[in-house]
Design an enzyme around this catalytic site. Structure first.
Site, PDB file in Angstrom:
ATOM      1  N   THR A 174      10.094   8.784  -3.654  1.00 45.76           N
ATOM      2  CA  THR A 174      10.201   8.054  -2.383  1.00 45.76           C
ATOM      3  C   THR A 174       9.752   6.605  -2.541  1.00 45.76           C
ATOM      4  OG1 THR A 174       9.914  10.098  -1.131  1.00 45.76           O
ATOM      5  CG2 THR A 174       9.430   8.040   0.035  1.00 45.76           C
ATOM      6  N   TYR A 207     -17.038  -8.303   6.181  1.00 41.54           N
ATOM      7  CA  TYR A 207     -16.911  -9.499   5.332  1.00 41.54           C
ATOM      8  C   TYR A 207     -18.151  -9.713   4.469  1.00 41.54           C
ATOM      9  CZ  TYR A 207     -12.930 -10.666   8.289  1.00 41.54           C
ATOM     10  OH  TYR A 207     -11.727 -10.643   8.959  1.00 41.54           O
ATOM     11  N   ASP A 220       3.312   7.412  -1.230  1.00 38.17           N
ATOM     12  CA  ASP A 220       4.142   8.629  -1.175  1.00 38.17           C
ATOM     13  C   ASP A 220       4.466   9.128  -2.588  1.00 38.17           C
ATOM     14  OD1 ASP A 220       5.802  10.684  -0.090  1.00 38.17           O
ATOM     15  OD2 ASP A 220       6.332   9.354   1.577  1.00 38.17           O
ATOM     16  N   ARG A 261      -7.894 -14.164   8.299  1.00 35.64           N
ATOM     17  CA  ARG A 261      -8.092 -14.821   9.591  1.00 35.64           C
ATOM     18  C   ARG A 261      -9.086 -15.971   9.534  1.00 35.64           C
ATOM     19  NH1 ARG A 261      -9.027  -9.201  12.474  1.00 35.64           N
ATOM     20  NH2 ARG A 261      -9.492  -8.728  10.282  1.00 35.64           N
ATOM     21  N   LYS A 271       0.829  -1.227   0.000  1.00 40.59           N
ATOM     22  CA  LYS A 271       0.000   0.000   0.000  1.00 40.59           C
ATOM     23  C   LYS A 271       0.859   1.272   0.000  1.00 40.59           C
ATOM     24  CE  LYS A 271      -4.102  -1.995   2.241  1.00 40.59           C
ATOM     25  NZ  LYS A 271      -3.647  -3.310   2.763  1.00 40.59           N
TER      26      LYS A 271
END
Ligand code: S5P
Length: 259
Positions: free
Chosen positions: A101, A211, A97, A230, A94
């Protein structure tokens, strides 16, 4: 007709980007549209999880900056597992900048993400210079980029005109092979959508995650890949068994979409 009505195999044969071709072809061959989000804390846990779910996934999604004992050996062993089981590695970095950078963050530092991650992603908050910066590093290595056109969380701000800008930038930049988001966004070229926030049982978590089912995401919304975390490796779970369950649910949803 819509790319969503065509098989992964047919799309693989015609996709202009070599990595997208490889991804769609392996999905068709392995019969899986499942990506596992491996948000675990150590090298040993990540390698064990990748080995357990490897036979069932098309993409392993990592957050390497979570791993407390990250080192070059982890990368080598992940690459070996990717080869053995046949999956791509997506570092969910993700980036957000300025172009200069992100070039450094992507190519250098402790993680050297561009050296091993087939796919990474970015927010387009800085404008399209971020895509050009990442492409300067990743395109020569055959890598590819996803844009975060939407997020899965309650109250997320990537909507409307912002989402549309993501789509315009993706269409215009050959380094971009698709999106993180909840649906198919465009028919302009065969951009691949990967959707996180997928679960068969829970509605969400205490921190805003939401979800939806594989049916909603794949059959109804025309997304291409479900990303599941998870629900597969959480407390008391058997990751291989859960990955198989989600793989079958994702594939059945895809077959219903084609029918
Ligand atoms: O909008 C998003 C984008 C991403 S990439 N929402 C997300 O949840 N993700 C990622 O997907 C998140 O960083 C995490 O790695 C995974 C979802 O994990 P789960 O345990 O909630 O399935």
């Amino acid at each position: 007709s819509s790319f969503s009505r065509r098989t992964y195999a047919a799309r693989a044969a015609e996709h202009p980007h070599p990595l997208a071709r490889e991804l769609l072809a392996l999905m068709a061959r392995k019969r899986t549209n499942l990506s596992v989000a491996a948000d675990v804390a150590t090298k040993a846990e990540l390698l064990a999880l990748a080995d357990a779910v490897g036979p069932h996934i098309c993409v392993l999604k990592t957050h390497v900056d979570i791993i407390s004992d990250f080192d070059a050996d982890l990368v080598a062993r992940l690459q070996a597992l990717a080869e053995r089981h046949g999956f791509l590695i997506f570092e969910d970095r993700k980036f957000a900048d300025i172009g200069n950078t992100v070039k450094l963050q992507y190519g250098a530092g402790l993680y050297r993400i561009a050296d091993w991650a087939h796919i990474t992603n970015c927010h387009v908050i800085p404008g399209e210079g971020i895509i050009r910066g990442l492409a300067e590093v990743g395109a020569p290595k055959g890598r590819a980029l996803l844009l975060l056109a939407e997020m899965s969380t309650a109250g997320m701000l990537a909507t409307g005109a912002y989402t549309e800008k993501n789509v315009e930038m993706a269409v215009a930049n050959p380094f971009v092979i698709g999106f993180i988001g909840s649906r198919r966004f465009t028919e302009e070229r065969d951009l691949i959508t990967m959707t996180p926030g997928v679960g068969l049982h829970a509605a969400g978590d205490a921190l805003g995650q939401q979800y939806r089912s594989p049916d909603t995401i794949i059959t109804e919304n025309g997304s291409d890949i479900i990303i599941v975390g998870r629900a597969i490796y959480g407390p008391g779970k058997d990751p291989a068994a859960e990955a198989l369950r989600y793989r079958e649910a994702g594939w059945a949803a895809y077959e219903r979409r084609l029918a």
